[in-house]
Design an enzyme around this catalytic site. Structure first.
Site, PDB file in Angstrom:
ATOM      1  N   SER A  41       0.696  -1.149   0.063  1.00  0.00           N
ATOM      2  CA  SER A  41       0.122   0.242  -0.031  1.00  0.00           C
ATOM      3  C   SER A  41       0.796   1.429   0.193  1.00  0.00           C
ATOM      4  O   SER A  41       1.540   1.567  -1.088  1.00  0.00           O
ATOM      5  CB  SER A  41      -1.062   0.086   1.095  1.00  0.00           C
ATOM      6  OG  SER A  41      -2.114   0.754   0.992  1.00  0.00           O
ATOM      7  N   ASP A  92      -9.496  -6.984  -3.658  1.00  0.00           N
ATOM      8  CA  ASP A  92      -9.092  -5.412  -3.640  1.00  0.00           C
ATOM      9  C   ASP A  92      -9.432  -4.733  -4.867  1.00  0.00           C
ATOM     10  O   ASP A  92      -8.725  -5.267  -5.937  1.00  0.00           O
ATOM     11  CB  ASP A  92      -7.541  -5.444  -3.272  1.00  0.00           C
ATOM     12  CG  ASP A  92      -7.051  -3.832  -3.211  1.00  0.00           C
ATOM     13  OD1 ASP A  92      -7.702  -3.050  -3.758  1.00  0.00           O
ATOM     14  OD2 ASP A  92      -5.845  -3.816  -3.040  1.00  0.00           O
ATOM     15  N   HIS A 119      -7.533  -5.715   0.404  1.00  0.00           N
ATOM     16  CA  HIS A 119      -6.448  -4.736   0.211  1.00  0.00           C
ATOM     17  C   HIS A 119      -5.163  -5.104   1.023  1.00  0.00           C
ATOM     18  O   HIS A 119      -4.213  -5.422   0.664  1.00  0.00           O
ATOM     19  CB  HIS A 119      -6.735  -3.353   0.393  1.00  0.00           C
ATOM     20  CG  HIS A 119      -5.621  -2.349   0.229  1.00  0.00           C
ATOM     21  ND1 HIS A 119      -5.020  -2.366  -1.076  1.00  0.00           N
ATOM     22  CD2 HIS A 119      -4.981  -1.765   0.959  1.00  0.00           C
ATOM     23  CE1 HIS A 119      -4.030  -1.577  -1.006  1.00  0.00           C
ATOM     24  NE2 HIS A 119      -3.833  -0.957   0.359  1.00  0.00           N
TER      25      HIS A 119
END
Length: 141
Positions: A41, A92, A119
């Protein structure tokens, strides 16, 4: 990650070059030689500038739906020879498709999709995540 969440802002983290330099210093301070850089991320803002400038210093790269992939061109990605495992959860639907679209230009990549994971796929499906990661690590030189 400096400047994110509850961490204090760091002037160095304001530019891609500064974030790359920050990561260079972390590796130097830890005296790490040819690490595998795992980048989930928001850490993409640090890992991608480092990968593009110093990918040859990495034994491998594992992006997990990182941010910032659209900031670089297909041609820039094609110049990186670092073995890469593009890893993400199939639930995700935000960052993962965009990251895959951009990172698939890395010539030494493979893809692992974790079924039923979002995610933060490493939290949703930790066993499958570790199996994919260990499989990739075993194949590195």
């Amino acid at each position: 990650i400096p400047g994110y969440g509850d961490s204090p802002p760091v002037e160095m983290a304001e530019t891609a070059q500064g974030r790359r330099t920050f990561l260079e210093r972390v590796f130097q301070e830890l005296d790490v030689q040819r690490p595998v850089l795992i980048s989930p991320s928001m850490s993409g803002r640090f890992s991608l500038p480092f990968l593009l400038a110093h990918g040859d210093q990495l034994a491998g790269f594992v992006p997990i739906a990182p941010v910032g992939t659209k900031d670089y061109t297909a041609e820039q990605y094609r110049g990186v020879q670092t073995p890469t495992l593009i890893l993400y959860g199939d639930r995700d639907t935000g960052l993962a498709p965009q990251a895959l679209q951009n990172l698939q230009h890395l010539p030494e990549h493979r893809v692992a999709v974790l079924s039923g994971a979002g995610h933060a796929c490493y939290l949703d499906k930790p066993e499958a995540f570790h199996q994919a990661l260990l499989g990739f690590l075993r194949q590195l030189k």
